[in-house]
Design a protein around this motif. Structure first.
Motif, mmCIF file in Angstrom:
data_model
loop_
_atom_site.group_PDB
_atom_site.id
_atom_site.type_symbol
_atom_site.label_atom_id
_atom_site.label_comp_id
_atom_site.label_asym_id
_atom_site.label_seq_id
_atom_site.Cartn_x
_atom_site.Cartn_y
_atom_site.Cartn_z
ATOM 1 N N ALA A 25 7.127 -1.978 58.349
ATOM 2 C CA ALA A 25 8.235 -2.526 59.140
ATOM 3 C C ALA A 25 9.584 -2.074 58.571
ATOM 4 O O ALA A 25 10.496 -1.701 59.327
ATOM 5 C CB ALA A 25 8.157 -4.050 59.174
ATOM 6 N N LEU A 26 9.720 -2.088 57.247
ATOM 7 C CA LEU A 26 10.962 -1.637 56.622
ATOM 8 C C LEU A 26 11.210 -0.165 56.923
ATOM 9 O O LEU A 26 12.335 0.228 57.256
ATOM 10 C CB LEU A 26 10.905 -1.870 55.111
ATOM 11 C CG LEU A 26 12.126 -1.400 54.326
ATOM 12 C CD1 LEU A 26 13.352 -2.196 54.736
ATOM 13 C CD2 LEU A 26 11.862 -1.527 52.844
ATOM 14 N N LEU A 29 12.392 0.138 60.551
ATOM 15 C CA LEU A 29 13.755 -0.371 60.715
ATOM 16 C C LEU A 29 14.792 0.605 60.147
ATOM 17 O O LEU A 29 15.842 0.837 60.755
ATOM 18 C CB LEU A 29 13.899 -1.730 60.040
ATOM 19 C CG LEU A 29 13.274 -2.904 60.782
ATOM 20 C CD1 LEU A 29 13.293 -4.152 59.908
ATOM 21 C CD2 LEU A 29 14.020 -3.157 62.076
ATOM 22 N N ASN A 32 15.125 3.604 62.501
ATOM 23 C CA ASN A 32 15.885 3.223 63.685
ATOM 24 C C ASN A 32 17.372 3.112 63.356
ATOM 25 O O ASN A 32 18.221 3.582 64.125
ATOM 26 C CB ASN A 32 15.345 1.897 64.232
ATOM 27 C CG ASN A 32 15.966 1.536 65.550
ATOM 28 O OD1 ASN A 32 17.123 1.780 65.799
ATOM 29 N ND2 ASN A 32 15.164 0.901 66.404
ATOM 30 N N MET A 33 17.710 2.502 62.224
ATOM 31 C CA MET A 33 19.109 2.350 61.848
ATOM 32 C C MET A 33 19.771 3.712 61.634
ATOM 33 O O MET A 33 20.904 3.939 62.071
ATOM 34 C CB MET A 33 19.237 1.521 60.573
ATOM 35 C CG MET A 33 20.678 1.287 60.170
ATOM 36 S SD MET A 33 20.875 0.619 58.531
ATOM 37 C CE MET A 33 20.356 2.011 57.544
#
Length: 100
Positions: A25-26, A29, A32-33
């Motif tokens: 998940a990290l 994320l 995506n960032m």
């Protein structure tokens, strides 16, 4: 409990699975960032170029040429004012109250 030392207790398979899911998940994320930041930077650069082009189009051709001997007297920011007294034009003082 049953007298087992705490150093022999481990999180087990479910602890590993939970940690692995958090790591995935990290990663997603952060990916995506970074994509959003790259896109935002690109859009800001495009807007800046567009604004510069528009500003260049709006100015008359005479004002685009560089002045050889500096800015003209009475321009904003040079401290001379429109009448050459050192007081900016339209500052609210009457001519008879102004001291030179």
């Amino acid at each position: 409990m049953n007298g087992a030392p705490s150093s022999l207790v481990s999180p087990g398979l479910w602890g590993f699975v939970a940690f692995f899911v958090l790591a995935i998940a990290l990663y997603l994320l952060m990916r995506n960032m970074n994509a959003r930041m790259r896109r935002m930077s690109y859009r800001a650069e495009e807007l800046r170029k567009e604004a510069e082009a528009e500003a260049g189009r709006d100015r008359p051709a005479a004002s685009r040429a560089p002045e050889a001997d500096g800015p003209a007297a009475g321009t904003p920011g040079d401290g001379t004012g429109a009448d050459g007294t050192g007081t900016p034009a339209g500052d609210g003082q009457d001519e008879q109250h102004r001291t030179a």
